[in-house]
Design a protein around this motif. Structure first.
Motif, mmCIF file in Angstrom:
data_model
loop_
_atom_site.group_PDB
_atom_site.id
_atom_site.type_symbol
_atom_site.label_atom_id
_atom_site.label_comp_id
_atom_site.label_asym_id
_atom_site.label_seq_id
_atom_site.Cartn_x
_atom_site.Cartn_y
_atom_site.Cartn_z
ATOM 1 N N GLY A 192 0.808 -1.207 0.000
ATOM 2 C CA GLY A 192 0.000 0.000 0.000
ATOM 3 C C GLY A 192 0.840 1.255 0.000
ATOM 4 N N PRO A 193 0.191 2.401 -0.327
ATOM 5 C CA PRO A 193 0.926 3.667 -0.394
ATOM 6 C C PRO A 193 1.153 4.305 0.959
ATOM 7 C CG PRO A 193 -1.374 4.013 -0.949
ATOM 8 C CD PRO A 193 -1.211 2.534 -0.742
ATOM 9 N N GLY A 194 0.483 3.788 2.001
ATOM 10 C CA GLY A 194 0.552 4.434 3.306
ATOM 11 C C GLY A 194 1.930 4.365 3.935
ATOM 12 N N ARG A 195 2.284 5.457 4.602
ATOM 13 C CA ARG A 195 3.540 5.508 5.354
ATOM 14 C C ARG A 195 3.304 5.657 6.845
ATOM 15 N NH1 ARG A 195 8.704 4.122 3.596
ATOM 16 N NH2 ARG A 195 8.928 4.642 1.400
ATOM 17 N N GLY A 196 2.041 5.922 7.222
ATOM 18 C CA GLY A 196 1.751 6.128 8.628
ATOM 19 C C GLY A 196 2.101 7.539 9.046
ATOM 20 N N GLY A 197 1.399 8.034 10.038
ATOM 21 C CA GLY A 197 1.657 9.381 10.512
ATOM 22 C C GLY A 197 2.661 9.401 11.648
ATOM 23 N N THR A 198 2.814 10.585 12.223
ATOM 24 C CA THR A 198 3.752 10.748 13.333
ATOM 25 C C THR A 198 3.355 9.876 14.519
ATOM 26 O OG1 THR A 198 4.192 13.036 12.638
ATOM 27 C CG2 THR A 198 4.797 12.425 14.892
ATOM 28 N N ASP B 166 18.472 14.368 9.121
ATOM 29 C CA ASP B 166 17.063 14.362 9.536
ATOM 30 C C ASP B 166 16.686 13.074 10.269
ATOM 31 O OD1 ASP B 166 16.710 16.838 8.326
ATOM 32 O OD2 ASP B 166 16.235 15.930 6.382
ATOM 33 N N LEU B 167 17.416 11.983 10.003
ATOM 34 C CA LEU B 167 17.089 10.715 10.645
ATOM 35 C C LEU B 167 17.322 10.759 12.157
ATOM 36 C CD1 LEU B 167 18.455 8.075 8.110
ATOM 37 C CD2 LEU B 167 16.068 8.690 8.555
ATOM 38 N N PHE B 168 18.186 11.669 12.618
ATOM 39 C CA PHE B 168 18.436 11.753 14.051
ATOM 40 C C PHE B 168 17.212 12.258 14.818
ATOM 41 C CE2 PHE B 168 22.858 11.967 12.457
ATOM 42 C CZ PHE B 168 23.383 10.921 13.187
ATOM 43 N N ALA B 169 16.260 12.857 14.107
ATOM 44 C CA ALA B 169 15.030 13.320 14.740
ATOM 45 C C ALA B 169 13.842 12.424 14.393
ATOM 46 C CB ALA B 169 14.740 14.763 14.319
ATOM 47 N N GLU B 170 14.109 11.271 13.796
ATOM 48 C CA GLU B 170 13.045 10.388 13.334
ATOM 49 C C GLU B 170 12.805 9.253 14.329
ATOM 50 O OE1 GLU B 170 10.151 8.586 12.011
ATOM 51 O OE2 GLU B 170 10.741 10.432 10.954
ATOM 52 N N PRO B 171 11.615 9.197 14.956
ATOM 53 C CA PRO B 171 11.352 8.135 15.945
ATOM 54 C C PRO B 171 11.490 6.734 15.378
ATOM 55 C CG PRO B 171 9.651 9.839 16.009
ATOM 56 C CD PRO B 171 10.487 10.124 14.811
ATOM 57 N N ALA B 172 11.090 6.515 14.124
ATOM 58 C CA ALA B 172 11.152 5.171 13.556
ATOM 59 C C ALA B 172 12.580 4.669 13.438
ATOM 60 C CB ALA B 172 10.479 5.154 12.183
ATOM 61 N N ALA B 173 13.538 5.577 13.218
ATOM 62 C CA ALA B 173 14.943 5.170 13.124
ATOM 63 C C ALA B 173 15.435 4.632 14.461
ATOM 64 C CB ALA B 173 15.803 6.345 12.670
ATOM 65 N N TYR B 174 15.068 5.297 15.552
ATOM 66 C CA TYR B 174 15.442 4.818 16.882
ATOM 67 C C TYR B 174 14.716 3.517 17.213
ATOM 68 C CZ TYR B 174 17.694 9.326 17.610
ATOM 69 O OH TYR B 174 18.513 10.417 17.496
ATOM 70 N N GLY C 268 4.583 5.523 18.030
ATOM 71 C CA GLY C 268 4.071 4.300 18.628
ATOM 72 C C GLY C 268 5.055 3.147 18.529
ATOM 73 N N VAL C 269 5.718 2.998 17.377
ATOM 74 C CA VAL C 269 6.679 1.899 17.245
ATOM 75 C C VAL C 269 7.891 2.125 18.153
ATOM 76 C CG1 VAL C 269 5.965 1.218 14.927
ATOM 77 C CG2 VAL C 269 7.727 2.962 15.182
ATOM 78 N N LEU C 270 8.263 3.397 18.365
ATOM 79 C CA LEU C 270 9.364 3.680 19.291
ATOM 80 C C LEU C 270 8.969 3.320 20.716
ATOM 81 C CD1 LEU C 270 12.128 4.810 20.010
ATOM 82 C CD2 LEU C 270 11.117 7.118 20.002
ATOM 83 N N LEU C 271 7.760 3.724 21.118
ATOM 84 C CA LEU C 271 7.287 3.393 22.470
ATOM 85 C C LEU C 271 7.203 1.881 22.649
ATOM 86 C CD1 LEU C 271 6.119 4.206 25.212
ATOM 87 C CD2 LEU C 271 3.864 4.363 24.111
ATOM 88 N N ALA C 272 6.703 1.179 21.620
ATOM 89 C CA ALA C 272 6.591 -0.280 21.709
ATOM 90 C C ALA C 272 7.953 -0.930 21.889
ATOM 91 C CB ALA C 272 5.916 -0.820 20.455
ATOM 92 N N SER C 273 8.971 -0.419 21.198
ATOM 93 C CA SER C 273 10.312 -1.005 21.322
ATOM 94 C C SER C 273 10.857 -0.852 22.738
ATOM 95 C CB SER C 273 11.265 -0.373 20.306
ATOM 96 O OG SER C 273 11.504 0.998 20.612
ATOM 97 N N VAL C 274 10.578 0.290 23.370
ATOM 98 C CA VAL C 274 11.041 0.514 24.748
ATOM 99 C C VAL C 274 10.292 -0.399 25.714
ATOM 100 C CG1 VAL C 274 11.197 2.203 26.614
ATOM 101 C CG2 VAL C 274 11.726 2.893 24.268
#
Length: 283
Positions: free
Chosen positions: A125-131, A188-196, A136-142
């Motif tokens: 799909g074309p979706g990338r998901g929002g902020t 810019d990746l240093f401010a990206e939650p998905a990267a962390y 949410g994926v960052l919180l889940a990883s923690v």
């Protein structure tokens, strides 16, 4: 067969084989060490089978990234479930245990399910998901890192499958985070939650799976990992990211997905038959 499907199959073969090698090294390192301890985890890196497995895992992750760019998330995760079949066959040779008819049926179900998925899958799909999803994926990883620590401390004899489940959920978070990661330049990746999230969930899943292999059945832990890694990303991909099947092929895709996952989980029974390997093979 598409390049994306070939990449996903290569990832499954590499990661399934890597799990067996990592299990050999992890169990050797765990001899005489407290379960879930840092010493046992660090000692695994001094074992050549474990290091070889890590290298294969890295290659498998690269192949998974290629697949995620070309296939729906649910299809990639279902194909990765076939890694359990590779692990079961490999562990049978290393641990000198014969696969029973039910386990061979599980292997067959995985293969048939993957063939059905290959026929029915559409484009991602074309979706990338929002902020919110990326946070949410960052919180889940923690939270999952905390869950892994709790399992090591309190789960007792159930550590292996529970740690495998935590590892699978972490790897599922990695798959989702890779999918929603925006195309951004390095600063810019240093401010990206998905990267962390990718970094934390990858490391957390790796540690949880290593401890799982040191604390019980390799295949039972891998089966639990498959469950955690497969279902979550599939649901997120369909509901939030717009993944879809070919026209009128949804029932076929659901059938193939269910066959692949249930076949993989059937192999969890194989773990009950594992016997200690001869001395010097897999401690």
């Amino acid at each position: 067969m598409s390049f994306g499907l070939l990449a996903a199959l290569a990832a499954a073969l590499l990661t399934g084989s890597a799990t067996v090698l990592q299990a050999v090294g992890a169990r050797r390192a765990a001899a005489g060490e407290p379960p879930g301890g840092a010493a046992a985890l660090a000692g695994a890196f001094r074992q050549w089978p474990f290091l070889a497995g890590v290298g294969m895992d890295m290659l498998g992750f690269g192949a998974e990234l290629l697949a995620l760019g070309r296939l729906p998330l649910y299809e990639v995760e279902a194909v990765l479930a076939s890694a359990l079949a590779v692990t079961a066959v490999g562990a049978a040779r290393v641990l000198h245990v014969r696969l029973r008819r039910s386990e061979w049926a599980g292997v067959a179900a995985v293969c048939v399910g993957l063939c059905v998925l290959a026929v029915s899958a559409g484009r991602d799909g074309p979706g990338r998901g929002g902020t919110a999803l990326r946070l949410g994926v960052l919180l889940a990883s923690v939270l999952l890192i905390g869950a892994g620590w709790a399992v090591v401390r309190y789960a007792g004899g159930r550590r292996a499958p529970l740690l495998g489940l935590v590892a699978g959920l972490q790897f599922g978070v990695v798959g989702i985070a890779v999918r929603v990661l925006p195309d951004a330049r390095l600063p810019d990746l240093f401010a990206e939650p998905a990267a962390y999230a990718i970094a934390l969930a990858g490391l957390g899943g790796f540690a949880a799976l290593t401890w799982a292999m040191q604390n019980g059945s390799v295949t039972a832990a891998t089966a639990a990992m498959v469950l955690g890694e497969t279902l979550g990303p599939a649901v997120i991909g369909v509901l939030l990211l717009g993944d879809h099947t070919r026209h009128d092929a949804t029932p076929l895709a659901v059938t193939g997905f269910a066959a692949a996952v249930l076949g993989a989980l059937t192999l969890a029974r194989f773990g009950d038959a594992e016997q200690p390997a001869p001395a010097g093979t897999a401690h």
